[in-house]
Design a protein around this motif. Structure first.
Motif, mmCIF file in Angstrom:
data_model
loop_
_atom_site.group_PDB
_atom_site.id
_atom_site.type_symbol
_atom_site.label_atom_id
_atom_site.label_comp_id
_atom_site.label_asym_id
_atom_site.label_seq_id
_atom_site.Cartn_x
_atom_site.Cartn_y
_atom_site.Cartn_z
ATOM 1 N N GLN A 84 0.791 -1.147 -0.019
ATOM 2 C CA GLN A 84 -0.072 -0.067 -0.070
ATOM 3 C C GLN A 84 0.805 1.196 -0.178
ATOM 4 O O GLN A 84 1.873 1.274 0.682
ATOM 5 C CB GLN A 84 -0.932 -0.025 1.284
ATOM 6 C CG GLN A 84 -1.941 -1.077 1.267
ATOM 7 C CD GLN A 84 -3.020 -0.857 2.576
ATOM 8 O OE1 GLN A 84 -3.067 -1.837 3.351
ATOM 9 N NE2 GLN A 84 -3.653 0.158 2.329
ATOM 10 N N ARG B 117 -11.215 -0.041 6.992
ATOM 11 C CA ARG B 117 -10.699 1.343 7.825
ATOM 12 C C ARG B 117 -10.643 1.027 8.982
ATOM 13 O O ARG B 117 -11.537 0.396 9.852
ATOM 14 C CB ARG B 117 -11.762 2.384 7.504
ATOM 15 C CG ARG B 117 -11.416 3.624 8.190
ATOM 16 C CD ARG B 117 -12.186 4.857 7.725
ATOM 17 N NE ARG B 117 -13.544 4.782 8.229
ATOM 18 C CZ ARG B 117 -14.434 5.907 7.900
ATOM 19 N NH1 ARG B 117 -14.071 6.952 7.355
ATOM 20 N NH2 ARG B 117 -15.666 5.635 8.355
ATOM 21 N N GLN B 118 -9.523 1.417 9.989
ATOM 22 C CA GLN B 118 -9.421 1.162 11.265
ATOM 23 C C GLN B 118 -9.206 2.361 11.859
ATOM 24 O O GLN B 118 -8.055 3.018 11.604
ATOM 25 C CB GLN B 118 -8.062 0.104 11.527
ATOM 26 C CG GLN B 118 -7.916 -0.329 12.945
ATOM 27 C CD GLN B 118 -6.994 -1.424 13.149
ATOM 28 O OE1 GLN B 118 -5.972 -1.608 12.261
ATOM 29 N NE2 GLN B 118 -7.028 -2.247 14.095
ATOM 30 N N PRO C 7 -10.621 -3.496 12.374
ATOM 31 C CA PRO C 7 -10.797 -2.886 11.054
ATOM 32 C C PRO C 7 -12.481 -3.084 10.699
ATOM 33 O O PRO C 7 -13.115 -4.011 11.100
ATOM 34 C CB PRO C 7 -10.024 -3.682 10.135
ATOM 35 C CG PRO C 7 -8.889 -4.349 10.928
ATOM 36 C CD PRO C 7 -9.649 -4.498 12.275
ATOM 37 N N VAL D 17 -6.575 4.512 9.815
ATOM 38 C CA VAL D 17 -5.449 3.679 8.891
ATOM 39 C C VAL D 17 -6.535 3.066 7.914
ATOM 40 O O VAL D 17 -7.422 2.209 8.468
ATOM 41 C CB VAL D 17 -5.020 2.717 9.979
ATOM 42 C CG1 VAL D 17 -3.981 1.889 9.015
ATOM 43 C CG2 VAL D 17 -3.954 3.436 10.754
ATOM 44 N N TYR D 18 -6.351 3.225 6.656
ATOM 45 C CA TYR D 18 -6.896 2.400 5.736
ATOM 46 C C TYR D 18 -6.274 1.148 5.176
ATOM 47 O O TYR D 18 -4.942 1.161 4.904
ATOM 48 C CB TYR D 18 -7.120 3.464 4.499
ATOM 49 C CG TYR D 18 -8.183 4.456 4.925
ATOM 50 C CD1 TYR D 18 -7.583 5.576 5.844
ATOM 51 C CD2 TYR D 18 -9.567 4.231 4.491
ATOM 52 C CE1 TYR D 18 -8.526 6.526 5.811
ATOM 53 C CE2 TYR D 18 -10.261 5.308 4.859
ATOM 54 C CZ TYR D 18 -9.871 6.257 5.613
ATOM 55 O OH TYR D 18 -10.585 7.365 6.074
ATOM 56 N N LEU D 19 -6.518 0.076 5.244
ATOM 57 C CA LEU D 19 -6.346 -1.112 5.074
ATOM 58 C C LEU D 19 -6.804 -1.832 3.852
ATOM 59 O O LEU D 19 -8.029 -1.855 3.549
ATOM 60 C CB LEU D 19 -6.423 -2.095 6.099
ATOM 61 C CG LEU D 19 -5.711 -1.856 7.713
ATOM 62 C CD1 LEU D 19 -6.304 -2.717 8.690
ATOM 63 C CD2 LEU D 19 -4.313 -2.107 7.583
ATOM 64 N N GLY E 237 -1.274 -1.131 5.482
ATOM 65 C CA GLY E 237 -2.091 0.165 5.908
ATOM 66 C C GLY E 237 -1.516 1.537 5.142
ATOM 67 O O GLY E 237 -0.278 1.693 5.057
ATOM 68 N N ARG F 18 -1.611 5.440 6.765
ATOM 69 C CA ARG F 18 -2.157 6.150 7.808
ATOM 70 C C ARG F 18 -2.843 7.638 7.413
ATOM 71 O O ARG F 18 -1.835 8.388 6.849
ATOM 72 C CB ARG F 18 -1.292 6.189 8.888
ATOM 73 C CG ARG F 18 -1.969 7.190 10.162
ATOM 74 C CD ARG F 18 -0.714 7.086 11.423
ATOM 75 N NE ARG F 18 -0.452 5.859 11.962
ATOM 76 C CZ ARG F 18 -1.136 5.195 12.927
ATOM 77 N NH1 ARG F 18 -2.337 5.620 13.128
ATOM 78 N NH2 ARG F 18 -1.045 3.856 13.241
#
Lengths: 115, 110
Positions: A6, A36-37, A43, A89-91, A109, A111
């Motif tokens: 990512q 999204r976490q 998540p 944080v986008y996972l 991820g 951030r």
């Protein structure tokens, strides 16, 4: 082999700006997921692709969020008019196929911080 | 949606101790995974275990699908085991997205 990657790893943007987050899945994986976490939480699902098409986008919070996967590999999550509440944080995850038999593997991820 | 509850929420162990983490879910399971999120945020796959028992080194997991729970056992814990442990199962009405619990935060001290 290479895992899910990512980019960027960190992104700081001002409120109201547009951002793009990129995910490169494991080679050969046809299913791709965005989550999204938030701090202290697990998540939460955003959108899922099987091939090029979004099979389920029910987790996208509103129409400021959009994702594409034009060639069935790399995916981009796009956020318009960012708000401070988008900070998280986008996972990204991928699996060989969609279905109960297939594990999902996660990237490191991105951030996102909206100031 | 299906609820996934994890316990305990926090756990502190001395190095060498054993522990059991629990995951309860509110509906039947077809797909259950355990993850370790390390202090750098990376989610690491531990087990894919919709039913039965699996072991991998010091870790093992058991899922009893008929009773709607799964257990993760950590034996002879090490400081590198610190982090957050998540269980996740497929949300039946959301394609194949995973529904995560809130996690168990584990700290192993020297």
């Amino acid at each position: 082999g290479a895992g899910v990657s990512q980019t960027p790893s960190n992104k700081v943007t001002e409120k109201g700006k547009y951002v793009e987050l990129r995910c490169d899945p494991i080679s050969g994986h046809t299913a791709l997921y965005w989550y999204r976490q938030s701090l202290g939480q697990g998540p939460e699902f955003l959108i899922y692709f099987q091939g090029t098409g979004a099979a389920d986008d029910s987790g996208l919070p509103n129409d400021r969020f959009f994702a594409v996967r034009p060639e069935g590999s790399v995916s981009t999550l796009k956020i318009q008019r960012t708000e401070r509440g988008d900070s998280a944080v986008y996972l990204c995850a991928s699996s060989l196929r969609s279905g109960d038999l297939y594990e999902q593997y996660f990237g490191p991820g991105t951030r996102l911080t909206v100031t | 949606g299906i609820q996934v509850e994890q316990s305990p929420p926090d756990l502190i162990l001395q190095e060498g101790a054993n522990s059991t983490l629990r995951c309860n879910f509110s509906d039947s399971v077809n797909n259950l995974q355990w993850f370790h999120q390390n202090p750098w945020g990376q989610l690491i796959n531990l087990f894919y275990i919709p039913s039965g028992t699996k072991q991998n080194g010091r870790l093992s997991a058991t899922t009893v699908a008929t009773e709607r729970y799964s257990l993760l056992y950590i034996s002879s814990s090490q400081t590198t085991d610190s982090g957050v442990y998540f269980c996740a199962r497929r949300e039946a009405n959301s394609g194949y997205a995973l529904n995560f619990g809130k996690g168990t935060s584990l700290l192993v001290t020297p």
